[in-house]
Scaffold this motif. Structure first.
Motif, PDB file in Angstrom:
ATOM      1  N   LEU A  16      30.938   1.291 -37.101  1.00 31.74           N
ATOM      2  CA  LEU A  16      30.395   2.103 -36.015  1.00 31.74           C
ATOM      3  C   LEU A  16      29.053   2.717 -36.384  1.00 31.74           C
ATOM      4  O   LEU A  16      28.127   2.769 -35.563  1.00 31.74           O
ATOM      5  CB  LEU A  16      31.396   3.198 -35.630  1.00 31.74           C
ATOM      6  CG  LEU A  16      32.739   2.688 -35.075  1.00 31.74           C
ATOM      7  CD1 LEU A  16      33.675   3.855 -34.792  1.00 31.74           C
ATOM      8  CD2 LEU A  16      32.523   1.843 -33.832  1.00 31.74           C
ATOM      9  N   LEU A  17      28.920   3.152 -37.637  1.00 34.90           N
ATOM     10  CA  LEU A  17      27.639   3.683 -38.100  1.00 34.90           C
ATOM     11  C   LEU A  17      26.579   2.589 -38.127  1.00 34.90           C
ATOM     12  O   LEU A  17      25.405   2.837 -37.809  1.00 34.90           O
ATOM     13  CB  LEU A  17      27.796   4.305 -39.490  1.00 34.90           C
ATOM     14  CG  LEU A  17      28.429   5.692 -39.543  1.00 34.90           C
ATOM     15  CD1 LEU A  17      28.647   6.120 -40.995  1.00 34.90           C
ATOM     16  CD2 LEU A  17      27.550   6.722 -38.819  1.00 34.90           C
ATOM     17  N   LEU A  20      25.444   2.049 -34.525  1.00 33.96           N
ATOM     18  CA  LEU A  20      24.596   3.161 -34.112  1.00 33.96           C
ATOM     19  C   LEU A  20      23.232   3.084 -34.788  1.00 33.96           C
ATOM     20  O   LEU A  20      22.194   3.362 -34.165  1.00 33.96           O
ATOM     21  CB  LEU A  20      25.285   4.486 -34.460  1.00 33.96           C
ATOM     22  CG  LEU A  20      24.573   5.765 -34.014  1.00 33.96           C
ATOM     23  CD1 LEU A  20      24.393   5.783 -32.507  1.00 33.96           C
ATOM     24  CD2 LEU A  20      25.353   6.992 -34.474  1.00 33.96           C
ATOM     25  N   SER A  21      23.219   2.677 -36.055  1.00 33.50           N
ATOM     26  CA  SER A  21      21.967   2.558 -36.793  1.00 33.50           C
ATOM     27  C   SER A  21      21.061   1.502 -36.159  1.00 33.50           C
ATOM     28  O   SER A  21      19.861   1.739 -35.942  1.00 33.50           O
ATOM     29  CB  SER A  21      22.263   2.202 -38.253  1.00 33.50           C
ATOM     30  OG  SER A  21      21.074   2.047 -38.991  1.00 33.50           O
ATOM     31  N   GLN A  23      21.055   0.258 -33.073  1.00 36.64           N
ATOM     32  CA  GLN A  23      20.574   0.616 -31.740  1.00 36.64           C
ATOM     33  C   GLN A  23      19.639   1.828 -31.781  1.00 36.64           C
ATOM     34  O   GLN A  23      18.708   1.925 -30.983  1.00 36.64           O
ATOM     35  CB  GLN A  23      21.751   0.852 -30.793  1.00 36.64           C
ATOM     36  CG  GLN A  23      22.671  -0.356 -30.656  1.00 36.64           C
ATOM     37  CD  GLN A  23      21.924  -1.644 -30.359  1.00 36.64           C
ATOM     38  OE1 GLN A  23      20.901  -1.641 -29.674  1.00 36.64           O
ATOM     39  NE2 GLN A  23      22.430  -2.757 -30.877  1.00 36.64           N
ATOM     40  N   GLY A  24      19.890   2.750 -32.710  1.00 38.19           N
ATOM     41  CA  GLY A  24      18.939   3.845 -32.899  1.00 38.19           C
ATOM     42  C   GLY A  24      17.591   3.328 -33.365  1.00 38.19           C
ATOM     43  O   GLY A  24      16.537   3.789 -32.908  1.00 38.19           O
ATOM     44  N   GLU A 242      28.483  -3.154 -29.253  1.00 32.70           N
ATOM     45  CA  GLU A 242      27.038  -2.935 -29.341  1.00 32.70           C
ATOM     46  C   GLU A 242      26.353  -2.734 -27.990  1.00 32.70           C
ATOM     47  O   GLU A 242      25.502  -1.846 -27.870  1.00 32.70           O
ATOM     48  CB  GLU A 242      26.372  -4.065 -30.116  1.00 32.70           C
ATOM     49  CG  GLU A 242      26.370  -3.844 -31.610  1.00 32.70           C
ATOM     50  CD  GLU A 242      25.248  -4.578 -32.310  1.00 32.70           C
ATOM     51  OE1 GLU A 242      24.111  -4.076 -32.287  1.00 32.70           O
ATOM     52  OE2 GLU A 242      25.516  -5.627 -32.898  1.00 32.70           O
ATOM     53  N   VAL A 245      26.892   0.871 -26.923  1.00 32.22           N
ATOM     54  CA  VAL A 245      26.154   1.813 -27.771  1.00 32.22           C
ATOM     55  C   VAL A 245      24.663   1.724 -27.469  1.00 32.22           C
ATOM     56  O   VAL A 245      23.957   2.738 -27.420  1.00 32.22           O
ATOM     57  CB  VAL A 245      26.429   1.526 -29.260  1.00 32.22           C
ATOM     58  CG1 VAL A 245      25.577   2.427 -30.149  1.00 32.22           C
ATOM     59  CG2 VAL A 245      27.913   1.723 -29.576  1.00 32.22           C
ATOM     60  N   CYS A 249      22.348   4.772 -26.298  1.00 30.90           N
ATOM     61  CA  CYS A 249      21.129   5.128 -27.031  1.00 30.90           C
ATOM     62  C   CYS A 249      19.915   5.070 -26.103  1.00 30.90           C
ATOM     63  O   CYS A 249      19.019   5.923 -26.185  1.00 30.90           O
ATOM     64  CB  CYS A 249      20.924   4.178 -28.209  1.00 30.90           C
ATOM     65  SG  CYS A 249      22.028   4.476 -29.616  1.00 30.90           S
TER      66      CYS A 249
END
Length: 289
Positions: A16-17, A20-21, A23-24, A242, A245, A249
């Motif tokens: 999950l991280l 998020l990484s 897409q961030g 993804e 997320v 984002c």
């Protein structure tokens, strides 16, 4: 505390991280487009990612024979094309929709690798999702942007196949570092021709470094940790999150609001991707984020 203890992380939070990484990092990259443009941003991301992973994995070029280079070079070319066309898509359409359309590549690969009657359900769900965002169904998505995103998905499918072959003869970390090095050679001329790199400042370079770290180095490390502790099928199903997320984002960082139909399209593609992965005989894996 030892290094292994510091890096220990449960596999699900690691995945999950990583999502998020990635897409961030994409959201930060899109924020650079008004100044640098997508070509220069892509060149910056790929070259800095290559530098980070070369330092991290230190691949031995001397150990590569002609056969391995025949795998590394196409892998790097596809990696370059995938990143370039995805950023061209991201310039024109919201992040959530770009990632949703890109996911058609690995989804198609999963369906082709299975070829069972149930796969028609996943194809139908994905097709329904895409229909919801087409202009003839009342959507207002830029057609060029959507086309670029789907081309990125096709590159992603080719990248999975080539990466799988390469990972059999070269360890995953060094393979990605070498592939990104080839991609850098391909992408930098386009980045230079666009003129965006001439506007590079220390603050923009720092932002580009953050994109490289979040989009490649950090998620790759997290995914490797997760894959060591969970089945590949479970990993791939989690990765199907993804598009959602990405849409979140895009909303939080880029203020991109999707319509109800577009959110439904995201949900349908996620369900199709997760279903195809869960029922496939073999699970196509991506090798790098």
């Amino acid at each position: 505390m030892t290094e292994s203890r510091r890096l220990r992380l449960p596999p699900v939070p690691a995945v999950l991280l990583a999502i998020l990484s990635v897409q961030g990092g994409a959201a930060i990259a899109k924020g650079l487009f008004p100044v640098l443009g997508p070509l220069a941003t892509s060149g910056l991301r790929i070259s800095l990612s290559a530098a980070m992973l070369l330092v991290l994995f230190r691949p031995s070029v001397r150990e590569l024979d002609a056969g391995r280079w025949r795998l590394v070079v196409p892998y790097g070319l596809v990696l370059a094309a995938m990143n370039l066309v995805f950023y061209l898509a991201l310039e024109r359409i919201p992040l959530g929709l770009a990632v949703t359309l890109e996911f058609l590549g690995p989804l198609t690969l999963a369906v082709v690798s299975s070829r069972r009657p149930l796969d028609f359900l996943w194809v139908a769900m994905a097709a329904a999702g895409i229909w919801l965002i087409t202009p003839w169904a009342g959507g207002d998505v830029d057609l060029a942007g959507a086309s670029f995103a789907m081309l990125a998905g096709a590159c992603w499918a080719a990248y999975i196949v080539l990466g799988s072959r390469l990972s059999r003869v070269v360890a995953s970390g060094p393979a990605v570092a070498l592939g990104l090095s080839v991609a850098t050679i391909v992408v930098l001329p386009f980045a230079l021709m666009g003129g965006g790199l001439a506007r590079l400042t220390p603050s923009l370079l720092a932002a580009g470094s953050a994109v490289a770290l979040l989009s490649s180095a950090l998620p790759f490390t997290l995914e490797m940790l997760a894959l060591a502790a969970m089945p590949a099928r479970t990993f791939s199903i989690l990765m199907s999150l993804e598009p959602a997320v990405a849409a979140i984002c895009g909303l939080l960082f880029l203020h991109e609001r999707l319509t109800a139909e577009q959110w439904a399209a995201v949900a349908l593609v996620i369900a199709a991707s997760a279903g195809a992965t869960a029922t496939a005989r073999t699970v196509p894996m991506r090798v790098e984020s």
